[in-house]
Design an enzyme around this catalytic site. Structure first.
Site, PDB file in Angstrom:
ATOM      1  N   SER A  87      -6.881   3.566  -4.718  1.00  0.00           N
ATOM      2  CA  SER A  87      -6.459   3.307  -3.345  1.00  0.00           C
ATOM      3  C   SER A  87      -5.197   4.028  -2.893  1.00  0.00           C
ATOM      4  O   SER A  87      -4.852   3.954  -1.713  1.00  0.00           O
ATOM      5  CB  SER A  87      -6.286   1.799  -3.139  1.00  0.00           C
ATOM      6  OG  SER A  87      -7.543   1.159  -3.119  1.00  0.00           O
ATOM      7  N   SER A 183      -9.305  -4.415   3.040  1.00  0.00           N
ATOM      8  CA  SER A 183     -10.720  -4.041   3.094  1.00  0.00           C
ATOM      9  C   SER A 183     -10.856  -2.536   2.953  1.00  0.00           C
ATOM     10  O   SER A 183     -10.340  -1.772   3.770  1.00  0.00           O
ATOM     11  CB  SER A 183     -11.344  -4.491   4.420  1.00  0.00           C
ATOM     12  OG  SER A 183     -12.654  -3.979   4.565  1.00  0.00           O
TER      13      SER A 183
END
Length: 363
Positions: A87, A183
């Site tokens: 991420s 998300s």
């Protein structure tokens, strides 16, 4: 905040800064031996098969490692090894969108559908996507990501449209702008926005705007390629009752939410450039670190927190099968940490080892 596609190693996140027993802030250097002992604790305790770290404290710089690069071998983790950053990809993508905002090509508070009609709920803004306040369902929650199931799809190509369709088939988790929920879907949307605004694949925009200007020679957006080029440690898990090397996967399953590969050196160069204002104009520099009552610890692709000792720290974490990574810096870049850990098929408990590293580096 290392939000993972799959749990890889034990929690190594910026949230560990809240660990009890953090010392008072001071201006002394980082004790390399304390860091090394904590890395050893992570590897020996089963928190990771191998781990590497790069530490900066003022003019002090050092790298350290522990554990093994491969199962069944005594080969050490390469200090210059490449790894999947998960991420942390989001911070690169957010930076590109903020550059485009600085060029007047996108309005952060405009609805996404102004640029991509019909893509998502018409109330969702570009800012909410970057900030994780859109309410979009996290598509990775619906994927078969347990080791036994993921082994069957580890080489599957995923288009961003497929990933987004998984999410938009579900109702919003909440009204846009009213809550915060991490998300991965948000950054699939962000990647599609970059492509629409630049007229090129999002990876080309990242390369041209960040990777090449900063000369990040070991950083790449791999696309469908399952291998990691150059020296690297391997990650493992247990699938179908036996150890499996999960290093090779098709990272399109993460796309703009988490597919990139880098090194601790390149990530260090990136966070220094980002924190120093070399990548963004002043207005966008303020935006990336701006938190709100709804999103108190997350700006736009950047985690922003204050340790109990008073030190402000920002950055991002990431995880993808096999790898767990942290990128952390003080806003003035005087104290920085980049760390990559590879998963082990027999995970154990490293205890408070990561908290010790954070404490030593930042407090």
């Amino acid at each position: 905040m290392g939000i993972r596609l799959v749990a890889t190693v034990t929690a190594t996140s910026l949230l560990a800064l809240t660990t009890a027993g953090v010392a008072s802030a001071d201006t002394t250097g980082t004790d390399r031996e304390v860091v090394q002992q904590a890395l050893d604790q992570i590897a020996q305790g089963g928190g990771a098969l191998g781990v590497q770290a790069r530490v900066t404290n003022g003019r002090q710089h050092f790298t350290a490692r522990a554990g093994k690069a491969e199962l069944g071998s005594d080969k050490p983790v390469p200090l210059d090894g490449r790894f999947r950053v998960g991420s942390i990809t989001k911070t690169f993508v957010s930076t590109v969108l903020l550059q485009l905002a600085g060029e007047g090509r996108v309005d952060l508070d405009a609805p996404v559908v102004r640029y991509l009609p019909g893509l998502v709920d018409g109330r969702i803004t570009v800012r909410q996507v970057l900030q994780h306040t859109s309410g979009l369902y996290n598509y990775t929650e619906a994927l078969p990501l347990s080791p036994d199931e993921f082994e069957k799809i580890r080489y599957k190509h995923w288009s961003p449209q497929e990933l987004l369709a998984i999410a938009t088939a579900k109702p919003l988790d909440f009204e846009p702008g009213t809550k915060w929920n991490y998300s991965n879907t948000n950054y699939v949307v962000a990647g599609l926005l970059v492509e629409e605004l630049t007229g090129k694949p999002y990876e080309k925009a990242v390369e041209q705007r960040i990777i090449k200007p900063l000369r990040l020679g070991d950083t790449e957006v791999p696309g469908d390629r399952p291998t990691i080029k150059g020296p690297h440690a391997h990650g493992y898990w247990t699938a179908n009752g036996k150890p499996s090397d999960i290093t090779r996967i098709n990272p399109s399953v993460a796309w703009a939410a988490g597919e990139m590969i880098s090194t601790t050196r390149d990530l260090d160069t990136f966070i220094v450039a980002l924190s120093s204002g070399k990548l963004l104009k002043p207005a966008q520099q303020q935006e990336i670190a701006k938190t709100t009552e709804v999103s108190p610890n997350y700006g736009l692709g950047l985690v922003v927190q204050t340790a109990p000792c008073g030190t402000k720290v920002w950055g991002h974490g990431g995880g993808i099968p096999g790898y767990s990574t942290e990128l952390l810096s003080t806003p003035d870049t005087k104290k920085r940490l980049e760390l990559s850990a590879t998963s082990t098929p027999t995970p154990g408990d490293p205890g408070d080892a990561f908290g010790k590293i954070l404490n030593e580096v930042f407090c």
